[in-house]
Design a protein around this motif. Structure first.
Motif, short mmCIF file in Angstrom:
data_model
loop_
_atom_site.label_atom_id
_atom_site.label_comp_id
_atom_site.label_asym_id
_atom_site.label_seq_id
_atom_site.Cartn_x
_atom_site.Cartn_y
_atom_site.Cartn_z
N LYS A 1 -1.39 11.48 -2.69
CA LYS A 1 -2.35 12.57 -2.47
C LYS A 1 -3.31 12.12 -1.38
O LYS A 1 -2.89 11.57 -0.38
N ARG B 1 4.41 6.25 8.11
CA ARG B 1 3.44 7.34 8.07
C ARG B 1 2.16 6.96 8.79
O ARG B 1 1.57 7.77 9.50
N HIS C 1 2.46 16.28 -0.80
CA HIS C 1 1.16 16.06 -0.21
C HIS C 1 1.27 15.60 1.24
O HIS C 1 0.55 16.06 2.12
N LYS D 1 -5.37 6.07 -1.53
CA LYS D 1 -4.53 4.94 -1.20
C LYS D 1 -4.25 4.16 -2.48
O LYS D 1 -5.18 3.88 -3.25
N PHE E 1 0.83 -1.20 0.00
CA PHE E 1 0.00 0.00 0.00
C PHE E 1 0.87 1.25 0.00
O PHE E 1 1.97 1.26 0.53
N LEU E 2 0.30 2.29 -0.59
CA LEU E 2 1.02 3.56 -0.66
C LEU E 2 0.04 4.70 -0.44
O LEU E 2 -1.12 4.60 -0.82
N HIS E 3 0.54 5.77 0.15
CA HIS E 3 -0.27 6.99 0.19
C HIS E 3 0.04 7.79 -1.05
O HIS E 3 1.19 7.96 -1.41
N THR F 1 5.39 3.77 4.11
CA THR F 1 3.93 3.73 4.31
C THR F 1 3.60 3.37 5.75
O THR F 1 2.73 3.98 6.37
#
Lengths: 147, 1123
Positions: A54, B384, B417, A57, A50-52, B381
């Motif tokens: 903006k 964060r 962001h 997801k 998974f990535l953030h 990830t």
């Protein structure tokens, strides 16, 4: 569980399939494809899928030489999205029989047809492998008959 | 499980042999793809595609190309587009192919259309007829294709054309068609909710469809509907629970299984729906405990999909009304996630924990070691997500450690962001929990230098406001300011070229305002440092203006330096700078004038803003008398422009920022965002529409509302100036603990972690047993409210003073308090009814009020923040039993009594308090009145109401905090709510906290919904004005509505019904046409043109706001349907 887009790209960052469930201008799309490929390809091994990005997801998974990558909203369930990708791979596998990247390159329109039976407007439409295979084949049969 | 597929995918060679029957590739495409894979450079690829595209171009325009060839061409064109080349000349041919080809060609044609054409592409219009034809086709596959394309690309304005046909498909005999139709309607609902309003009954049918696939599809719509208004669907809870039970019991066909888990997608959808329904609703929640328990129990298989279900289940358990047994199980589940070696599960565990700690902070304690490991995880990830979690558990004790971690992360982060998102949180934490002045200033320095010009503007604004408005004690305020000044002087002495503009602006403002506090520093030095900045090329001209105004404020005595500077700038090319230089020169020579323009230490509350610009009346009338053209609102000007295109009459855009107009020196006092409400405060509607003028006048307005609500409240918690000794102590203890801690043992790493744990999780648990290092000191108050000096005296005062004239006096107070002027800026004289509490009055900088003798109630209230001028509870010692809600409206303040209002509805209640609300419709806002009734025989203390709503802005509030609520009495608190962008339904949530016994705080949550209709106000215009306005508006929507034919003239009846329901203004009715006008509060107007068209009412709406017509239409439909 609204998926915003689904991208398939190779390890070299070549786009193999793109599906946009929300309208975006062409320029934006290109930028997203570029962002996604660089972000996903630069992920180190043994990191999570998974990535953030903006306020979205990104959920991605590599199958052999192909990366499957989709974007969801923050409150959506990432694990479930991972299983959606997996089910899509299973569907492709069932249709092509031992699917590989080249199948998708050369028959990308078929990959789209299968996707259209599986997802609609970014939501799951049908989860049964049998039903999807049936409806895709039904359309293909017409092809055979006409030939 | 995924290994299987990976293996199959690795079988790369043998491609051409592996072609299954249907998958034949045409030669041209194969050639193209092959030759592309053989290329070595991007340049070669470009050339190849260019050649390919020109070949395609030739072929598509040739009349001899057959449909079959066209299909193949289209696939090639899609391929080129996927590679990123423009093949837009084929778009029209894709549409043709879908139109004219056989089923097979159609399929490719539709695919190409959905890939090529975005919603809103003009060529889509050409597709409507094809789709209509195919929807009516007898060939199932054609119908399927049409439904797919409709759901994919159809824009809002094309939906009405196909809607009836799609709707019909809901009763199609084939389940696949029904399923696709449901999903298409779901898509329509998302794009244009009002258009599918009328088919809700059919959705209900889809929910009970015998095919589980159709039922599952309908859940998408229900999830959306329930999210918008959970209350309307409570009755379906039973059905959803039953469905989930059946799914869990394996009642669905095996087809729906996924890796032998029954219909996981369906389960998750249902869990989400249930959690929305059970939220803050005990009785509904009770219906679902059993099935949730079963869900938790069943999902034991070790597969990703079961974890996905579990995660959803845990969230549901924590969202609905709590049940201890379930919570315990859910907590154990989270443990499994967090402790899992699989990183994806760990991530999800952190996410679940982040959600859950809002309800139960102790859970974080159980997993503190894992959290600390995740904090140092190599995966960005995970890191964060961990910070997100830490943000939620921050309190006054662990704030320094957590903020440090966040800043560390930010320094190594380069995603814009993420930076914007997290830095805002750091600033928020710093303001909320700062242990001392120097830490606060230092942290904010980091925030400004890391966040730089990416920062949301409100971060520096809030910070400056905090410095400027200060707290109760001037001494403490000055101390904070002094810290800031010292810190900035140090920063400016170092390298300044890399500093972001916003940091420079903050520094120059602070130096300008407060440099005089620092006695030891030579003013020349300050001036030199600031002037030095002016010479840097990297400094933007906006920042230069800030610096110059700072220089203007630095006191006299250094005239020579200033004059030199003014001289050198007076030849600047920038007109704004030149103007500022002039002002600077002027003011530095005339100290009396400066004293007058820039009074030192002027109280913030003293700034009054006349938003109606009445002080200009004389000027205007003079100008008019001298022959100037009268002012015309923008839309009128626009219209005249359209009429007369020969000359370019469009004014040049402002070359200088509006805030830098000639009055800018005083304006510099508040470089803040515009106050939300002030824009609406003008008497004339035009005022609020023309942004230019409102920006102009509003510069001085104090901002009372921030993103977290009412600022003074936040400030009350924020400035680290009060109780410095108490606040600093724990921090220093902590530091000391950390300093002593380094132990000689070899396993220092582990030690470090434990130490970190103790500093991170301090203040979370109840007992020391949970915290690793056993710190169990009592946490200082997290929200450090300013001392309330008059608290005790006031409550005793109440009892002494309360008299028979209570109702009279309450009227009196409210008269002077409420709505004299709409913005928060109350005239100073009417505020200070607190003459018996001199301390607060002086702190507020308010003058004394002579009328207060009459006010017997003033002392029942308290001021939270030193400058919280408007919080004025009008407690009323009523004799009515609080439960009789119909009597509650009698408690409304006198000036609100005459306003149109809704019925009083009960919001929530518990044994001590009961809450009811009532909506009052004012022209420029919706007043939400909350009645807080004390049902007990004892006094309830410290009652505070908190209301949150993301979609609305709160313009003002009154009476949301009170010291005490007498036994059996009711207090009134009201919020003025503004809606800037229409929403169908807006949900409000809030809590009331109160104390029945000292030190024991109870909270009572409540929620409610408001609809756009509450925010619609009549717009009174003449027919002529209506005509002009109509022409100037751009966004329009047309739709046929039901015509009420029950009595008399149908048009008149219908319009009257709408008028009653929605507060519209019927401008005129001529023959079979009627014109109606309304507006969203005092904002965007919406004009309705209605014409009787057979048995329907053809409605045509126009508005400057793109979405407003839709919402009004939606409510019109509803109103007529309910009639």
């Amino acid at each position: 569980m609204t998926m915003h887009f689904l991208l398939l790209f190779s390890r070299q960052g070549k786009l193999r399939l793109q599906k946009w469930f929300l309208p975006l201008p062409e320029r934006e799309r290109k930028k997203i494809v570029k962002d996604m490929t660089t972000m996903v390809l630069s992920r180190k091994p043994r990191t999570c899928n998974f990535l953030h990005w903006k306020d979205l997801k990104i959920v991605y998974k590599r199958y052999a030489s192909l990366y499957f990558c989709c974007a969801l909203e923050n409150q959506d369930n990432e694990l479930l999205a991972l299983e959606i990708l997996h089910r899509y791979v299973e569907l492709l596998d069932k249709y092509f029989g031992n699917v590989c990247e080249l199948d998708i390159i050369f028959n990308f329109e078929k990959a789209y047809f299968i996707l259209d039976e599986f997802l609609m407007g970014g939501e799951i439409q049908e989860t049964s492998k049998q039903s999807i295979a049936k409806s895709v084949e039904a359309s293909d049969m017409l092809q055979e008959v006409r030939h | 499980m995924s290994d299987v597929v990976e293996k199959t995918l690795t079988a790369l060679p043998g491609l051409f042999e592996s072609q299954t029957g249907a998958a034949k590739i045409t030669n041209r495409l194969r050639q193209l793809i092959k030759s592309i894979t053989e290329l070595t450079s991007k340049h070669e690829e470009e050339n190849l595609i260019k050649r390919e595209l020109s070949a395609i171009k030739e072929q598509v325009s040739s009349p001899n190309t057959t449909m079959k060839q066209m299909r193949e061409i289209m696939v090639r064109a899609m391929y080129c587009e996927m590679l990123g080349y423009d093949a837009s000349f084929t778009y029209i041919h894709a549409i043709k192919l879908a139109q004219q080809g056989g089923v097979l060609e159609k399929r490719v044609g539709y695919l190409a259309v959905s890939l090529f054409l975005n919603e809103g592409h003009e060529l889509l219009l050409l597709l409507v007829n094809t789709v209509l034809k195919d929807l009516q086709s007898t060939n199932l596959i054609e119908v399927c294709m049409a439904l797919t394309v409709v759901a994919q690309v159809f824009p809002k304005d094309m939906i009405p054309a196909v809607l009836p046909l799609v709707e019909d498909k809901l009763s199609h005999p084939k389940e696949i068609i029904r399923r696709k139709a449901v999903l298409a309607l779901y898509k329509f609902y998302l794009i244009a909710p009002n258009q599918v309003q009328h088919i809700h009954a059919k959705f209900c049918k889809a929910l009970s469809d015998k095919d589980p696939g159709v039922m599952a599809s309908s859940l998408h719509i229900y999830l959306q509907l329930i999210r918008e208004s959970p209350d309307s669907y409570k009755d379906l809870t039973g059905s959803f629970v039953t469905i989930l039970k059946q799914v869990l019991g394996g009642k669905l066909p095996v087809d729906f299984n996924y890796h032998s888990v029954p219909a996981p997608w369906l389960q998750i959808q249902l869990l989400r729906i249930l959690s929305l329904l059970g939220k803050e609703d005990q009785s509904t929640s009770e219906l679902m405990y059993e099935v949730l328990d079963e869900s938790l129990r069943r999902a034991e298989m070790n597969h990703n999909i079961t974890y996905a279900i579990l995660y959803e289940c845990v969230k549901a358990v924590y969202t609905i009304h709590p049940k201890a047994e379930l919570l315990e199980k859910a907590a154990r589940c989270i443990g499994n996630f967090v402790l899992s070696p699989k990183i994806n599960l760990k991530y999800l565990g952190l996410k679940a924990l982040t959600y859950v700690v809002q309800h139960d902070a102790k859970l974080a304690l159980q997993h503190q070691m894992t959290i600390i490991e995740c904090l140092d995880h190599s995966d960005f990830t995970i890191k964060r997500e961990t910070l997100e979690l830490l943000f939620r558990i921050t309190n006054a004790q662990n704030v320094t450690v957590i903020v440090e971690k966040m800043l560390d992360f930010l320094r190594s982060c380069n995603d814009e962001h993420t930076i914007i998102h997290l830095i805002g949180k750091v600033a928020e934490l710093a303001e909320k929990f700062a242990p001392d002045n120097s830490w606060f200033i230092q942290t904010m320095n980091d925030v400004f230098s890391i966040g730089g010009d990416l920062l949301q503007q409100d971060v520096p604004n809030n910070f400056l406001r905090l410095l400027a408005e200060g707290s109760e004690s001037k001494e403490e305020d000055d101390q904070l300011r002094l810290y800031a000044v010292e810190s900035y002087l140090t920063v400016l002495k170092g390298h300044t070229s890399h500093l972001p503009q916003c940091f420079l602006q903050v520094m120059s403002w602070v130096l300008g305002e407060y440099a005089h506090l620092q006695e030891s520093v030579d003013r020349r030095e300050v001036i030199r440092l600031l002037t030095q900045l002016l010479d840097q090329r990297s400094v933007s001209s906006e920042t230069r203006v800030w610096i110059l105004s700072a220089l203007t404020k630095i006191p006299e005595g250094q005239t020579d330096l200033i004059l030199d500077l003014a001289e050198s700038l007076s030849s600047s090319q920038d007109t704004v700078l030149r103007q500022q230089a002039q002002e600077l020169r002027h003011l530095s020579q005339d100290s009396q004038l400066r004293e007058w323009v820039l009074p030192r230490g002027a109280p913030w509350d003293g700034i009054e803003v006349d938003s109606s610009l009445s002080f200009l009346d004389g000027f205007v009338s003079e100008a008019l008398a001298a022959g100037a053209a009268p002012y015309k609102p923008p839309h009128q000007r626009q219209e005249e422009l359209c009429e007369d295109r020969a000359l370019n009459l469009e004014p040049y855009s402002f070359s200088l920022p509006v805030s830098l107009s000639s009055c800018s020196i005083t304006d510099r006092q508040s470089p803040t965002l515009l106050s939300v409400s002030s824009g609406l405060s003008g008497n004339s509607a035009e005022l609020s529409q023309k942004a230019g003028s409102s920006t102009l006048i509003l510069e001085g307005v104090k901002r009372v509302w921030g993103k977290d609500g009412y600022l003074p409240q936040k400030e009350a918690t924020a400035p680290p100036v009060d109780e410095p000794s108490a606040a600093v102590q724990p921090a220093s203890q902590q530091e000391a603990a950390e300093r002593i801690e380094p132990r000689p043992e070899p396993s220092t790493q582990n030690q470090d972690k434990q130490q970190l744990a103790s500093s991170l999780f301090v203040g979370l648990g109840v007992g020391s047993s949970v915290s690793l290092l056993g710190k169990s000191e009592a946490p200082p108050p997290r929200f450090r409210k300013k001392p309330r000096p008059h608290e005790s005296s006031s409550s005793s005062g109440t009892s002494k003073r309360s008299s028979d004239s209570s109702s009279h006096s309450s009227r009196n107070t409210t008269d002077s308090f409420l709505y004299g002027s709409f913005p928060e800026e109350e005239p100073a004289t009417s505020i200070s009814t607190f003459d018996h509490t001199p301390k607060s009055t002086t702190a507020n900088g308010l003058s004394q009020n002579k009328d207060t003798k009459e006010d017997r109630h003033a002392n029942t209230s308290q001021i939270l923040g030193g400058d919280m001028v408007i919080v004025r509870p009008s407690t009323i010692q009523d004799k009515h039993p609080p439960s009789v809600s119909s009597d509650l409206t009698a408690l409304l303040p006198a000036d609100l009594k005459d306003l149109p209002h809704s019925d009083v509805i009960s919001l929530t209640s518990d044994p001590s308090l009961s809450l009811s609300s009532c909506r009052l419709f004012r022209d420029e806002a919706l007043l939400l009145v909350i009645f807080i009734s004390n049902c007990t025989e004892t006094v309830i203390k410290d009652v505070a109401v908190q209301l949150t709503c993301e979609e609305l802005k709160t313009a003002s509030l009154r009476g949301n905090v009170m010291d005490c609520l007498e036994a059996r009495s009711t207090s009134v608190c009201h919020y003025a709510l503004l809606m800037d962008d229409p929403h169908t339904n807006v949900s409000l949530t809030g809590t009331v906290s109160y104390q029945t016994q000292p030190g024991h705080t109870n909270t009572l949550p409540f929620s409610g919904t408001l609809s756009t209709a509450d925010f619609i106000r009549p717009l009174v215009v003449t027919t002529e004005e209506y005509g002009k306005l109509w022409l100037s508006l751009s966004h329009d929507v047309k739709q046929n509505l039901k015509l009420l034919t029950d009595a008399g003239d149908p048009l008149r009846t219908t319009l009257n019904a709408l008028k009653d329901a929605l507060q519209l203004h019927v401008v005129d009715i001529i023959g079979s046409e009627g014109i109606v006008a309304c507006r969203l509060l005092s904002g965007a107007p919406c004009l309705l043109h209605c014409r009787v068209n057979g048995a329907a009412l053809a409605m045509w709406l126009r508005s400057p706001h793109p979405a407003l017509p839709d919402f009004i239409l939606y409510h019109c439909q509803r109103a007529l349907a309910h009639h």
